[in-house]
Write an enzyme that holds these catalytic residues in place. Structure first.
Site, PDB file in Angstrom:
ATOM      1  CD  GLU A 121      -1.899  -2.361   1.245  1.00 41.58           C
ATOM      2  OE1 GLU A 121      -0.777  -2.691   1.688  1.00 41.58           O
ATOM      3  OE2 GLU A 121      -2.783  -3.194   0.973  1.00 41.58           O
TER       4      GLU A 121
ATOM      5  CG  HIS B 135     -11.350  -6.989   5.375  1.00 41.83           C
ATOM      6  ND1 HIS B 135     -10.562  -7.691   6.245  1.00 41.83           N
ATOM      7  CD2 HIS B 135     -10.945  -7.349   4.132  1.00 41.83           C
ATOM      8  CE1 HIS B 135      -9.717  -8.456   5.564  1.00 41.83           C
ATOM      9  NE2 HIS B 135      -9.922  -8.259   4.282  1.00 41.83           N
TER      10      HIS B 135
END
Lengths: 322, 326
Positions: B62, B131
């Site tokens: 990321e 999540h």
């Protein structure tokens, strides 16, 4: 460019190194004269051969991404000392209108694209710049300077993996100055040479004496060529030494005096001067001329900064949005 | 106009942007080859159409994905990168908060960063709190980042096209639960300006401010209330930064009441900012206290009974509105 620095290039590099040294020595004086310069100054005294040797091997169109110890990189890349000094002083005429100060200098007009003081942030940013060069089929490369301390950051490893995977034209330059804050290299790094980590990413990794500008230049030239040919990224570890503290408020109480003396003898500027004199490349008169010229440039930069106004307080509200 | 799902509308915007401008490229984990093979997923089919030079599957990195966007945008490209789920943006926040949002300012305006980050968000897909975690208030709190959070297929397309061609970094939050829901979507280069809210439903008794998937909860609540002749004005913010203050204040000045709804946790949530703006600038128009309807201050729970309990529902909105009506 010739694969080994010829005498003209050696003199050019010497002059650039002297300019960087004088520029930063003047900053030390300004720090000591209370109130002349805001904030902590982070200097690369003793590391000039890395900045100059690497950047001398680049083309003007090549991009660099720098870090908190940036003055040498930016001057070597051609940033105007007057506007650089004004920025360091927080003046409106600075390269970034006083918004950056010494720490985050961006001089995109000479392709010194970005500087980040977040340790280890440079490599992912540089991967983005190198990606743009690859995407547009440009014949240019990006060079990112980071320290031995930054080599422990996850972002550096992510960037190395991505750059190698995509064969980005990115030259990683680890400027190993033996210190990460107050932690010595042995205290913070798991390998003897950071250059060895190139193997882990399938890219060449080479170690060089970072105090020998001739060697740095020759290696940078061949590694830059490798990147330029589309073979992917490469890693240079240039071993040098941080002659001053992390910043000018750090008086190095944790540093062994004998170690400082050892590295002082290996001063990259003095070594080059002695070598050029011995080889008959330069005369004492020429050296004196370089001294006079660089001191004048620095004096002019400080005078320009001194004469420049601070930005208006309300201008702090500008430049957030494009 | 075409009937498209939210995911197809995003896909349509990406397709148009790539077609219009060679400097637009996509990068992220699975933006080319995805574990999902579903035309309602936003980058579906674009690898086949534009090839691997412009649709870049990345490693699971990321920070590198976000750094790629910052660096490439500084060089004049228009990156559209994807962070798979909003909680994973924590791994990219240095690049977004310290770099995308600050480097233009630090350069004194010399450099610009026209990048877009698309990120999936929302509750209700039984994946738990790593999540599901709506962090929009974090992003909105960081200067230099625009934050977009659409609720309809039409806005998903129009806002994303505006984001891609905006000269600033824009984070576009896409509520995953909306991907399959359909709506009318204008064809062609349709843009919804950033910073303009939408009156999703006009009304007179109470202003109900929301964004993203929670807007649908707001509509459900308004339907229930309308049966009792209570008229709700729903403002769908669409863009959190820059915020459409005029739309918000004008509505509250008209209705005299405010309820704010979001699926993120309440404490320090974006609703607090909305409440504060109204309290500062429209206090004299308020006929009752401001109410916030938001998630409890806990991580998003997993078990279906608990996840349902976590997400604010229409009944909670109805109760909040009624509590300030008389």
């Amino acid at each position: 460019m010739e694969p080994q620095a010829n005498s003209v290039r050696l003199k050019t590099m010497y002059e650039k190194m002297v300019l960087i040294r004088k520029f930063e020595e003047r900053i030390i004086e300004l720090v000591q004269e209370q109130g002349r310069i805001p904030g902590m100054q982070i200097l690369a005294n003793g590391q000039e051969a890395v900045a100059v040797g690497i950047i001398e091997a680049l083309k003007a169109e090549d991009v660099i991404v720098s870090n908190h110890r940036s003055h040498g990189h930016l001057l070597a890349k051609g940033a105007d000392p007057k506007h650089l000094m004004a920025e360091i002083m927080g003046k409106a005429t600075g390269v970034n209108k006083g918004k950056s100060g010494t720490l985050h200098l961006a001089v995109p007009e000479v392709n010194a694209l970005m500087t980040s003081t977040v340790v280890g942030a440079g490599p992912p940013l540089a991967a983005g710049a190198a990606f743009a060069q690859q995407y547009r089929n440009e014949p240019n490369i990006t060079v990112v300077f980071f320290g031995d301390g930054a080599a422990a950051e996850g972002s550096v490893h992510e960037a190395m993996n991505l750059a190698a995977l995509w064969k980005l034209p990115l030259l990683f330059v680890c400027e190993n100055n033996c210190w990460a804050g107050a932690q010595s290299y042995a205290q913070h790094c798991s390998v003897g040479e950071i250059a060895q980590r190139g193997i882990a990413y399938g890219m060449p990794g080479e170690f060089v004496d970072g105090n020998d500008v001739k060697k740095v230049y020759a290696l940078a030239l061949s590694m830059a060529e490798y990147c330029r040919e589309g073979k992917g990224p490469a890693l240079i570890e240039a071993k040098t030494y941080r002659m001053r503290g992390h910043g000018e408020n750090d008086h190095q109480h944790y540093v062994d005096k004998a170690e400082l003396e050892y590295w002082a003898k290996k001063c990259p500027i003095r070594s080059l001067k002695e070598k050029m004199l011995k080889d008959g490349i330069v005369t004492e008169n020429e050296l004196q001329a370089i001294e006079t010229k660089t001191l004048a440039i620095v004096a002019e930069a400080v005078a320009f900064g001194d004469a420049s106004p601070f930005p208006l307080a309300k201008e702090a509200l500008n430049d957030v949005w494009a | 106009m075409a009937q498209l799902s939210f995911g197809q509308a995003v896909n349509n915007a990406l397709d148009l942007a790539m077609n219009m401008d060679e400097s637009v490229f996509l990068a992220g984990e699975g933006v080319g080859i995805s574990i999902h093979y579903d035309p309602n997923m936003p980058s579906h089919g674009l690898l086949g159409k534009y090839g691997p030079k412009r649709v870049k599957d990345t490693p699971v990195s990321e920070a590198a994905i976000a750094g790629l966007a910052v660096g490439a945008s500084c060089m004049g490209l228009r990156p559209v990168v994807e962070i798979m789920f909003l909680p994973f943006i924590t791994l990219a926040t240095d690049m977004l908060v310290n770099h995308a949002g600050k480097l233009q300012y630090l350069s004194g305006g010399k450099s610009t960063f026209p990048l877009t980050v698309r990120v999936k968000a929302g509750v209700n897909f039984a994946a738990g709190c790593q999540h599901s975690h709506n962090l929009e208030a974090w992003l909105a709190h960081s200067p230099g980042l625009k934050v977009v959070f659409p609720s309809t297929p039409e806005d998903a397309k129009g806002l994303l096209l505006s984001a891609i061609f905006d000269p600033n970094p824009v984070i576009v939050i896409e509520e995953m639960g909306l991907y399959w829901g359909k709506g009318e979507v204008p064809e062609g280069d349709y843009r919804v300006p950033l910073g303009k809210a939408r009156i999703a439903l006009p009304g007179k008794d109470c202003t109900l401010v929301s964004y993203g998937g929670a807007t649908h909860t707001a509509i459900e609540a308004a339907k229930i209330l309308s049966k009792e002749n209570i008229s709700i004005e729903i403002i769908d913010l669409r863009t959190l930064v820059p915020l459409d203050r005029d739309c918000l204040l004008n509505s509250v000045k008209k209705t005299g009441r405010l309820v704010v709804l979001h699926d993120a946790t309440k404490f320090g949530g974006f609703g607090a900012e909305i409440a504060a703006i109204v309290a500062e600038d429209a206090f004299e128009f308020l006929k009752a206290p401001i109410k916030r309807v938001a998630a409890p201050d806990i991580p998003v729970p997993f078990s279906p009974t608990q996840e349902k309990f976590y997400k604010p529902n229409a009944d909670m909105v109805v109760d909040a509105v009624k509590s300030i009506l008389n």
